[in-house]
Design a protein around this motif. Structure first.
Motif, PDB file in Angstrom:
ATOM      1  N   GLY A  48       1.123  -1.093   0.172  1.00 44.16           N
ATOM      2  CA  GLY A  48      -0.580  -0.150   0.045  1.00 44.16           C
ATOM      3  C   GLY A  48       0.724   1.318  -0.290  1.00 44.16           C
ATOM      4  O   GLY A  48       0.653   2.385  -0.552  1.00 44.16           O
ATOM      5  N   GLU A  49       2.421   0.936   0.674  1.00 45.15           N
ATOM      6  CA  GLU A  49       3.072   2.430   0.643  1.00 45.15           C
ATOM      7  C   GLU A  49       3.268   2.507  -0.696  1.00 45.15           C
ATOM      8  O   GLU A  49       3.474   4.276  -0.755  1.00 45.15           O
ATOM      9  N   VAL A  50       4.030   1.438  -1.535  1.00 41.28           N
ATOM     10  CA  VAL A  50       4.402   1.949  -2.894  1.00 41.28           C
ATOM     11  C   VAL A  50       3.179   2.508  -3.970  1.00 41.28           C
ATOM     12  O   VAL A  50       3.293   3.262  -4.594  1.00 41.28           O
ATOM     13  N   TRP A  51       2.150   1.316  -4.014  1.00 44.36           N
ATOM     14  CA  TRP A  51       1.221   2.348  -4.978  1.00 44.36           C
ATOM     15  C   TRP A  51       0.503   2.740  -4.572  1.00 44.36           C
ATOM     16  O   TRP A  51       0.421   3.539  -5.065  1.00 44.36           O
ATOM     17  N   GLY A  52       0.295   3.429  -2.703  1.00 46.98           N
ATOM     18  CA  GLY A  52      -1.043   4.721  -2.991  1.00 46.98           C
ATOM     19  C   GLY A  52      -1.818   3.618  -2.182  1.00 46.98           C
ATOM     20  O   GLY A  52      -2.712   2.566  -2.622  1.00 46.98           O
ATOM     21  N   TRP A  53      -2.025   4.365  -0.619  1.00 50.53           N
ATOM     22  CA  TRP A  53      -3.142   3.251  -0.157  1.00 50.53           C
ATOM     23  C   TRP A  53      -4.352   3.690   0.196  1.00 50.53           C
ATOM     24  O   TRP A  53      -6.039   2.807  -0.410  1.00 50.53           O
ATOM     25  N   THR A  54      -4.591   4.818  -1.295  1.00 55.64           N
ATOM     26  CA  THR A  54      -6.320   4.597  -1.707  1.00 55.64           C
ATOM     27  C   THR A  54      -6.076   4.709  -3.753  1.00 55.64           C
ATOM     28  O   THR A  54      -7.018   4.616  -4.548  1.00 55.64           O
ATOM     29  N   SER A  55      -4.865   3.765  -4.461  1.00 55.02           N
ATOM     30  CA  SER A  55      -4.826   3.447  -5.184  1.00 55.02           C
ATOM     31  C   SER A  55      -5.444   1.998  -6.069  1.00 55.02           C
ATOM     32  O   SER A  55      -6.574   1.705  -4.578  1.00 55.02           O
ATOM     33  N   PRO A  56      -6.393   1.913  -6.906  1.00 60.59           N
ATOM     34  CA  PRO A  56      -7.213   1.060  -6.884  1.00 60.59           C
ATOM     35  C   PRO A  56      -6.808  -0.181  -7.080  1.00 60.59           C
ATOM     36  O   PRO A  56      -7.568  -0.741  -7.037  1.00 60.59           O
ATOM     37  N   ARG A  57      -5.398  -0.031  -7.500  1.00 61.35           N
ATOM     38  CA  ARG A  57      -4.912  -1.842  -7.076  1.00 61.35           C
ATOM     39  C   ARG A  57      -4.735  -2.413  -5.160  1.00 61.35           C
ATOM     40  O   ARG A  57      -5.353  -3.436  -5.374  1.00 61.35           O
ATOM     41  N   THR A  58      -4.270  -1.192  -4.937  1.00 62.73           N
ATOM     42  CA  THR A  58      -4.568  -1.382  -3.689  1.00 62.73           C
ATOM     43  C   THR A  58      -6.021  -1.740  -3.178  1.00 62.73           C
ATOM     44  O   THR A  58      -6.008  -2.964  -1.746  1.00 62.73           O
ATOM     45  N   LEU A  59      -7.089  -0.763  -3.364  1.00 63.74           N
ATOM     46  CA  LEU A  59      -7.895  -1.331  -3.279  1.00 63.74           C
ATOM     47  C   LEU A  59      -9.073  -2.290  -3.601  1.00 63.74           C
ATOM     48  O   LEU A  59      -9.486  -3.645  -2.503  1.00 63.74           O
ATOM     49  N   ALA A  60      -8.674  -2.465  -4.662  1.00 65.45           N
ATOM     50  CA  ALA A  60      -9.114  -4.200  -5.239  1.00 65.45           C
ATOM     51  C   ALA A  60      -9.227  -4.688  -4.932  1.00 65.45           C
ATOM     52  O   ALA A  60      -9.812  -6.283  -4.461  1.00 65.45           O
ATOM     53  N   LEU A  61      -7.877  -5.198  -4.319  1.00 62.04           N
ATOM     54  CA  LEU A  61      -7.084  -6.074  -3.733  1.00 62.04           C
ATOM     55  C   LEU A  61      -7.258  -6.800  -1.586  1.00 62.04           C
ATOM     56  O   LEU A  61      -7.622  -7.814  -1.659  1.00 62.04           O
ATOM     57  N   GLY A  62      -6.974  -5.354  -1.609  1.00 61.40           N
ATOM     58  CA  GLY A  62      -8.007  -5.083  -0.072  1.00 61.40           C
ATOM     59  C   GLY A  62      -9.624  -5.958   0.346  1.00 61.40           C
ATOM     60  O   GLY A  62      -9.843  -6.768   0.886  1.00 61.40           O
ATOM     61  N   VAL A  63     -10.289  -5.319  -1.022  1.00 62.17           N
ATOM     62  CA  VAL A  63     -11.571  -5.921  -0.682  1.00 62.17           C
ATOM     63  C   VAL A  63     -11.411  -7.346  -1.143  1.00 62.17           C
ATOM     64  O   VAL A  63     -12.531  -7.994  -0.579  1.00 62.17           O
ATOM     65  N   ALA A  64     -10.800  -8.050  -2.048  1.00 65.72           N
ATOM     66  CA  ALA A  64     -10.738  -9.328  -2.790  1.00 65.72           C
ATOM     67  C   ALA A  64     -10.512 -10.214  -1.627  1.00 65.72           C
ATOM     68  O   ALA A  64     -11.192 -11.072  -1.314  1.00 65.72           O
ATOM     69  N   GLY A  65      -9.863  -9.673  -0.859  1.00 69.01           N
ATOM     70  CA  GLY A  65      -9.335 -10.120   0.643  1.00 69.01           C
ATOM     71  C   GLY A  65     -10.127 -10.511   1.428  1.00 69.01           C
ATOM     72  O   GLY A  65     -10.094 -11.445   1.769  1.00 69.01           O
ATOM     73  N   LEU A  66     -10.589  -9.153   2.259  1.00 67.58           N
ATOM     74  CA  LEU A  66     -11.951  -9.719   3.033  1.00 67.58           C
ATOM     75  C   LEU A  66     -13.127 -10.570   2.186  1.00 67.58           C
ATOM     76  O   LEU A  66     -13.472 -11.090   3.170  1.00 67.58           O
ATOM     77  N   VAL A  67     -13.702 -10.536   1.138  1.00 65.26           N
ATOM     78  CA  VAL A  67     -14.331 -10.571   0.805  1.00 65.26           C
ATOM     79  C   VAL A  67     -14.555 -12.210   0.861  1.00 65.26           C
ATOM     80  O   VAL A  67     -14.861 -13.340   1.573  1.00 65.26           O
ATOM     81  N   GLY A  68     -13.193 -12.630  -0.019  1.00 62.20           N
ATOM     82  CA  GLY A  68     -12.747 -14.189  -0.175  1.00 62.20           C
ATOM     83  C   GLY A  68     -12.560 -15.104   1.386  1.00 62.20           C
ATOM     84  O   GLY A  68     -12.632 -16.039   1.595  1.00 62.20           O
TER      85      GLY A  68
END
Length: 489
Positions: free
Chosen positions: A253-273
């Protein structure tokens, strides 16, 4: 043949501990047979302790070496952190699967195969350094993390082969070996790395794990049951994918940006999973992890504390290494990788001493105080490092206090759980607790550095990260007290 478990009902032929003591006092064949049995148990316990300790040493070839990995492979510090995070993630993913083999005929082959995988990972990591391949290094470190999954199997072996007070001591000792092994492994591997470089450190790890394999091959017995283990492979794949997505979001998140689409998408996917995995697991007749067992009284409190303790512990260890190695304006001690490893020796030593002290406290006061006391010690260590970090002696004192908290916390988890777990589910229940702990380790190793960077880095970021992490110990301590008050059913 299985000798018994703590908490078993009365035996038709009397208490086996009293019978064994009576035989010890008798001369002749029976006394000699008991003496041989005791020697066999001692050799087995030594093997299990060395197995878990040495694999912890091998798998801990990360924190003190992260800055060296960043320099040697020319990658950012947050990227180099994957040389530690990959091993912890692999341990978290492989533990529930490996734990399912704890009571079946595959237990001994699984232990040997796990040690062989760690050894091969060490060899590949050694080769990755001269090749300059960071991808190969991360893959090799993931293979090394499989060694962290062997602790539940070691506890299951002890439960099958020991009884009474000897079993309680063995479980407590095995529970703290991964922590103590990491602390003792840091200065050893740091010394080797200081003298011979990264490749020498990984080659040293290969020698340790090869020695562990030989001892396990010689002394670890077959499981007493030949029943095959049932593994929910679909659940294992789902859990692995969900954890990988969530941890990628946290660590990058620190590298990509905490609000970047990639970070948010992975975070949501992990929680849903993870939510989907829980729903899937609750419907399975033979789940990868028995989640209903995991929330029973006597088991719920250790399972709550495990991930928080893992997160807090690895955050503390990671940030103290950052402090010792950093050499920026107004922050850091600017010392070598050898000193960074040595600063963790008090942690390892006090983990073992804390384990012994916890047993005394439990005998005199009761086991209910162990987890809250450990959380309080960790909270004190985290706050102290946030306030006092200008001199090396302060870091050493903080590590000693954290080590005592570790001895109370980690040695208590399995000891508190085993009496409430059916014998056939020992490996699986311990494995789930280990998964929670390793998830905490993984998040802590990644989140601590990311938090420090998010708070602006330097001394201010260091202090703010520790204060944030300190808050989780309050949650763990309060939760352990509240859950422990539930009446067992």
């Amino acid at each position: 043949m299985r000798r018994g478990d703590p908490g078993d009902g009365p035996h038709p032929q009397g208490d086996p501990r009293r019978e064994r003591a009576r035989q010890d006092r008798q001369p002749g064949a029976e006394g000699r047979e008991v003496a041989v049995s005791r020697r066999s148990e001692n050799l087995l316990l030594t093997t299990l302790v060395l197995l878990t300790t040495l694999t912890a040493v091998a798998s801990s070839l990360g924190a003190p070496l992260v800055p060296s990995v960043a320099a040697d492979f020319d990658v950012r510090l947050t990227t180099a952190q994957w040389s530690l995070t990959a091993a912890l993630l692999a341990g978290a993913v492989s533990t529930p699967v490996v734990g399912r083999f704890a009571s079946g005929r595959l237990r001994r082959p699984t232990i040997l195969a796990g040690l062989a995988t760690v050894t091969l990972g060490m060899v590949l990591a050694t080769a990755a350094v001269p090749l300059g391949s960071f991808g190969l290094l991360v893959a090799a470190r993931a293979m090394q993390g499989v060694g962290l999954a062997l602790l539940p199997l070691a506890i299951a072996v002890a439960r099958d082969e020991m009884t009474g007070e000897r079993l309680a001591r063995a479980v407590a000792l095995l529970s703290v070996t991964t922590v103590a092994g990491a602390g003792l492994g840091y200065p050893l591997t740091a010394l080797v790395a200081e003298v011979g470089g990264l490749a020498a450190a990984y080659l040293f790890g290969a020698a340790l794990t090869a020695a562990s394999w030989l001892m396990a091959w010689r002394f670890v017995p077959q499981a007493p049951t030949l029943e095959g283990a049932r593994v929910d492979w679909s659940g294992a794949v789902g859990l692995s994918a969900a954890m990988l997505a969530a941890l990628l979001a946290v660590s990058q998140g620190e590298v990509w940006g905490w609000t970047s689409p990639r970070t948010l998408a992975l975070g949501v996917a992990g929680l849903v999973g993870l939510v989907a995995w829980v729903a899937w697991t609750l419907r399975r007749p033979h789940p990868l992890v028995d989640l209903r067992l995991a929330v029973r009284p006597g088991i719920a409190a250790p399972n709550l504390v495990a991930p928080i303790a893992g997160l807090g512990m690895y955050s503390l260890l990671t940030l103290v290494v950052v402090l010792v190695r950093a050499d920026g304006p107004g922050f850091g001690l600017g010392m070598s990788v050898l000193v960074a490893g040595t600063v963790l020796v008090p942690y390892a030593l006090m983990s073992v001493l804390g384990n012994q002290l916890a047993r005394v406290v439990a005998a005199r006061v009761g086991p209910a105080v162990l987890l809250p006391t450990g959380c309080l010690m960790f909270l004190g260590a985290t706050l102290a490092l946030a306030v006092w970090h200008d001199h090396l002696w302060q870091a050493l004192a903080v590590m000693a206090l954290g080590g005592a908290g570790s001895g109370f916390t980690f040695s208590s988890l399995a000891v508190l759980m085993v009496p409430h777990v059916p014998a056939a589910e020992t490996g699986s229940a311990m494995a789930f607790n280990q998964v929670l702990r390793y998830l905490g380790f993984t998040v802590g190793s990644a989140l601590s550095v990311a938090l420090m960077a998010a708070y602006g880095g330097g001394g201010a970021g260091f202090r703010a990260a520790l204060l944030t992490i300190a808050s989780v110990w309050v949650v763990a301590g309060v939760g352990a007290v509240l859950l422990d008050r539930r009446v067992p059913v």
